[in-house]
Design a protein around this motif. Sequence first.
Motif, PDB file in Angstrom:
ATOM      1  N   GLU A  37       0.833  -1.203   0.000  1.00 15.51           N
ATOM      2  CA  GLU A  37       0.000   0.000   0.000  1.00 15.51           C
ATOM      3  C   GLU A  37       0.866   1.251   0.000  1.00 15.51           C
ATOM      4  OE1 GLU A  37      -3.339  -0.012  -0.168  1.00 15.51           O
ATOM      5  OE2 GLU A  37      -3.355  -2.210  -0.212  1.00 15.51           O
ATOM      6  N   GLU A  38       0.310   2.348  -0.443  1.00 15.23           N
ATOM      7  CA  GLU A  38       1.027   3.627  -0.535  1.00 15.23           C
ATOM      8  C   GLU A  38       1.637   4.039   0.803  1.00 15.23           C
ATOM      9  OE1 GLU A  38       2.361   6.987  -2.654  1.00 15.23           O
ATOM     10  OE2 GLU A  38       1.237   5.293  -3.456  1.00 15.23           O
ATOM     11  N   HIS A  39       0.947   3.786   1.903  1.00 15.68           N
ATOM     12  CA  HIS A  39       1.408   4.220   3.227  1.00 15.68           C
ATOM     13  C   HIS A  39       2.401   3.244   3.882  1.00 15.68           C
ATOM     14  CE1 HIS A  39      -1.897   1.489   4.077  1.00 15.68           C
ATOM     15  NE2 HIS A  39      -1.323   1.282   5.242  1.00 15.68           N
ATOM     16  N   GLU A  40       2.588   2.060   3.307  1.00  9.20           N
ATOM     17  CA  GLU A  40       3.469   1.056   3.887  1.00  9.20           C
ATOM     18  C   GLU A  40       4.939   1.344   3.586  1.00  9.20           C
ATOM     19  OE1 GLU A  40       1.702  -3.261   4.018  1.00  9.20           O
ATOM     20  OE2 GLU A  40       1.377  -2.403   2.015  1.00  9.20           O
ATOM     21  N   GLU A  41       5.803   0.956   4.513  1.00  6.79           N
ATOM     22  CA  GLU A  41       7.239   1.028   4.258  1.00  6.79           C
ATOM     23  C   GLU A  41       7.588  -0.033   3.225  1.00  6.79           C
ATOM     24  OE1 GLU A  41      11.487   0.503   6.585  1.00  6.79           O
ATOM     25  OE2 GLU A  41       9.625   0.219   7.676  1.00  6.79           O
ATOM     26  N   ARG A  42       8.329   0.369   2.188  1.00  8.51           N
ATOM     27  CA  ARG A  42       8.666  -0.577   1.140  1.00  8.51           C
ATOM     28  C   ARG A  42       9.902  -0.115   0.383  1.00  8.51           C
ATOM     29  NH1 ARG A  42       4.875   2.870  -0.218  1.00  8.51           N
ATOM     30  NH2 ARG A  42       4.868   3.817  -2.266  1.00  8.51           N
ATOM     31  N   VAL A  43      10.516  -1.036  -0.330  1.00 10.69           N
ATOM     32  CA  VAL A  43      11.628  -0.723  -1.218  1.00 10.69           C
ATOM     33  C   VAL A  43      11.037  -0.465  -2.596  1.00 10.69           C
ATOM     34  CG1 VAL A  43      13.697  -1.647  -2.342  1.00 10.69           C
ATOM     35  CG2 VAL A  43      13.292  -2.079   0.084  1.00 10.69           C
ATOM     36  N   GLU A  44      11.522   0.589  -3.241  1.00 13.17           N
ATOM     37  CA  GLU A  44      11.054   0.939  -4.577  1.00 13.17           C
ATOM     38  C   GLU A  44      12.250   0.929  -5.528  1.00 13.17           C
ATOM     39  OE1 GLU A  44       7.496   3.993  -3.313  1.00 13.17           O
ATOM     40  OE2 GLU A  44       9.518   4.809  -3.524  1.00 13.17           O
ATOM     41  N   LEU A  59      10.286   5.452   2.837  1.00 12.78           N
ATOM     42  CA  LEU A  59      10.382   6.353   3.989  1.00 12.78           C
ATOM     43  C   LEU A  59      11.390   7.472   3.776  1.00 12.78           C
ATOM     44  CD1 LEU A  59      10.252   3.834   6.969  1.00 12.78           C
ATOM     45  CD2 LEU A  59       8.388   5.156   5.943  1.00 12.78           C
ATOM     46  N   ASP A  60      12.291   7.300   2.800  1.00 15.78           N
ATOM     47  CA  ASP A  60      13.323   8.294   2.528  1.00 15.78           C
ATOM     48  C   ASP A  60      13.541   8.383   1.015  1.00 15.78           C
ATOM     49  OD1 ASP A  60      15.411  10.092   2.659  1.00 15.78           O
ATOM     50  OD2 ASP A  60      16.859   8.653   3.438  1.00 15.78           O
ATOM     51  N   PRO A  61      12.543   8.895   0.283  1.00 13.59           N
ATOM     52  CA  PRO A  61      12.615   8.887  -1.178  1.00 13.59           C
ATOM     53  C   PRO A  61      13.697   9.780  -1.771  1.00 13.59           C
ATOM     54  CG  PRO A  61      10.678  10.081  -0.444  1.00 13.59           C
ATOM     55  CD  PRO A  61      11.296   9.465   0.777  1.00 13.59           C
ATOM     56  N   ASP A  62      14.285  10.661  -0.977  1.00  9.73           N
ATOM     57  CA  ASP A  62      15.345  11.528  -1.493  1.00  9.73           C
ATOM     58  C   ASP A  62      16.715  10.843  -1.508  1.00  9.73           C
ATOM     59  OD1 ASP A  62      13.579  13.612  -1.959  1.00  9.73           O
ATOM     60  OD2 ASP A  62      13.807  14.381   0.075  1.00  9.73           O
TER      61      ASP A  62
END
Length: 102
Positions: A37-44, A59-62
């Motif tokens: 889900e969008e709000h879940e912590e995940r690896v992208e 959690l840290d997209p930057d």
Amino acid sequence: MADETDEERKARKERERDELYALDISDVEWHCAPGTEEHEERVEIAYLPAGAVAMRSSLDPDTVLRYTEAEWRAFVLGARDGEFDLEPDARDGGVPAQADAP
């Protein structure tokens, strides 16, 4: 490349890394595991030119790590072979895997 000296290999890898981090990835499409889900912590991950891959935490997209095609392939193959499997740790509440009964 088999005839490369260690120094030449190191210089080539530095060049590849510099080129990879110089890429503008502001418009890449990020992917995550199905079912998250969008709000879940995940690896992208995002696919970059020449087979390279970018990876970040939701959690840290930057903070984005980038891997050449060879680095990514080595990681994926290692993961498939269990190279990165975590051993359960009783301190973290982990339970050792049970061997299948015959």
